[in-house]
Design an enzyme around this catalytic site. Structure first.
Site, mmCIF file in Angstrom:
data_model
loop_
_atom_site.group_PDB
_atom_site.id
_atom_site.type_symbol
_atom_site.label_atom_id
_atom_site.label_comp_id
_atom_site.label_asym_id
_atom_site.label_seq_id
_atom_site.Cartn_x
_atom_site.Cartn_y
_atom_site.Cartn_z
ATOM 1 C CG ASP A 228 41.182 50.120 101.299
ATOM 2 O OD1 ASP A 228 42.371 50.430 101.514
ATOM 3 O OD2 ASP A 228 40.361 49.894 102.205
ATOM 4 C CG ASP B 86 46.532 52.008 102.519
ATOM 5 O OD1 ASP B 86 45.977 53.097 102.763
ATOM 6 O OD2 ASP B 86 46.406 51.001 103.250
ATOM 7 C CD GLU B 87 41.623 54.987 102.329
ATOM 8 O OE1 GLU B 87 40.469 54.763 101.911
ATOM 9 O OE2 GLU B 87 41.916 55.095 103.534
#
Length: 413
Positions: free
Chosen positions: A14, A110-111
């Protein structure tokens, strides 16, 4: 690729304050300063999409109106979003993760999850996570937090435990110490409304949820109750699926009119009923949709399908009907209609859906600025709990325009 059964090593990577971190990577002079990404910077309108930890320490929060953020932190530096830059950084991040294993599943810009079970037959998961985190920081100048666990749910929970630049190992045998004491509202998959429902049966903590009566949970939450109880006990059999980024699941319904009609009232009523049906099915499956289609079949049997993408997942009947009606109004020729259909596609689990703040929705959110000010004044006088604010803004763009949704489309190029 078939993944082995038995004990697994799953990582959830993350990125920390992703948009702000990307801006700092391009402008090193921003590092260590309170930075926010928001829209309508010149007019001080819009909403904070994300902010640096320095800004958070001064009271700035995601989704906070920009004028309020400036009040908390007068020295706040504000940048407009640069979505092309964020997409490039995201692709570089996932390319790096794939150097360790091809079992990488992006879940947002973004993860993502990694299954390192085969890769780590003789390796140390903690050391590999440190290597990944260090390479992301040194090569891309992007900080991250990583959770290590035997399944996806626990890995997700672990990555949230230490931010920024944290690495957390979460084992099933440690649940009673690390996970169970937490409020149920902090559990991944439990939203605010679900947490409120759980309180009605005495479930306050994750431990309470793990030990709750399954019949009561099912009566309260349906099939999701059983799923949440399993997760609270550390049970999650979902595989890391690299192909999920290309999944195109849909829920839809269509109907043939009793007779061909060009009566707009009849057609609107049909769209309304179809929207209700689709919404109910989506709620039963605990999903939201990011793309809506309507189908129009005319009396000569010619059939047309038109669609629209939304940046913020939706599932309520009113939302579906509004969008379906607008698409219909734009494309209906006025000729008699024989069949109508409404379909939602690109579905996401309800627990994973979140508001996609983008360049378009900033303007819509800014219109609520007077309301935010009123709410703030009331809360100051009577306490913060007197009003609970729930924001819901949706921005539509026809398929012919480029969108800015980052739910799962950012790698489909």
């Amino acid at each position: 690729m078939k993944q082995q059964s038995g004990p697994r090593v799953i990582l959830h990577v993350d990125m920390n304050s992703f948009y702000a971190s990307v801006e700092m990577a391009f402008e090193p002079e921003l590092r260590g300063k309170p930075l926010a990404i928001a829209g309508n910077v010149e007019e001080r309108k819009g909403i904070v999409v994300t902010c640096s930890y320095e800004a958070r320490a001064r009271g700035v929060k995601t989704t906070m109106p920009l004028w309020q953020a400036k009040r908390h932190c007068p020295e706040l530096i504000v940048r407009k979003p640069n979505f092309d830059r964020y997409r490039k950084a995201s692709r570089a991040m996932f390319d790096l993760l794939r150097e360790f294993t091809d079992l990488v599943e992006p879940v947002s810009i973004d993860e993502g999850y990694m299954d390192l079970t085969e890769y780590l037959k003789e390796g140390n998961p903690l050391q590999v996570a440190k290597t990944i985190q260090q390479r992301l920081l040194e090569e891309l100048l992007l900080p991250s937090s990583i959770g290590i666990a035997p399944n996806k749910f626990l890995a997700k929970m672990a990555s949230n435990m230490k931010k920024p630049l944290g690495i957390t190992v979460l084992r099933k045998r440690e649940l009673h110490e690390t996970l169970w004491p937490l409020p149920a509202s902090e559990m991944h998959g439990v939203g605010e409304k679900t947490a409120e429902k759980l309180l009605t049966i005495g479930v306050k903590t994750i431990k309470d949820l793990a030990e709750a009566d399954p019949i009561s949970l099912k009566q309260l939450l349906g099939i999701n109750g059983e799923r949440l109880k399993k997760r609270a006990n550390g049970i999650d059999s979902r595989e890391v699926n690299p192909d999920s980024i290309n999944d195109f699941k849909s829920i839809g319904n269509s109907t043939t009119l009793s007779k061909d009609s060009s009566d707009v009232r009849v057609l609107y009523d049909t769209l309304n009923r179809l929207s209700q049906s689709v919404s109910m099915r989506m709620k039963r499956k605990e999903v939201l949709g990011t793309k809506i289609f309507i189908t129009i079949r005319y009396s000569d049997r010619s059939t047309f399908t038109r669609s629209r993408t939304v940046n913020n997942p939706l599932g309520e009947k009113e939302e579906l009907y509004t969008h379906a009606k607008e698409i219909f109004d734009r494309h209906w020729t006025g000729e008699p209609v024989r069949l109508l259909g409404v379909t939602c596609q690109d579905l996401v689990p309800k627990g994973d859906a979140y508001k996609q703040l983008d360049l378009f929705s900033f303007q819509e959110d800014a219109k609520k600025e007077p309301l935010f000010k009123t709410i703030e004044d009331i809360q100051k006088k009577f306490g913060e709990s007197v009003i609970k604010r729930g924001m819901k803004a949706v921005r539509l763009e026809d398929d012919k325009t480029s969108g800015t949704s980052f739910n799962k489309d950012f790698l489909r190029e």
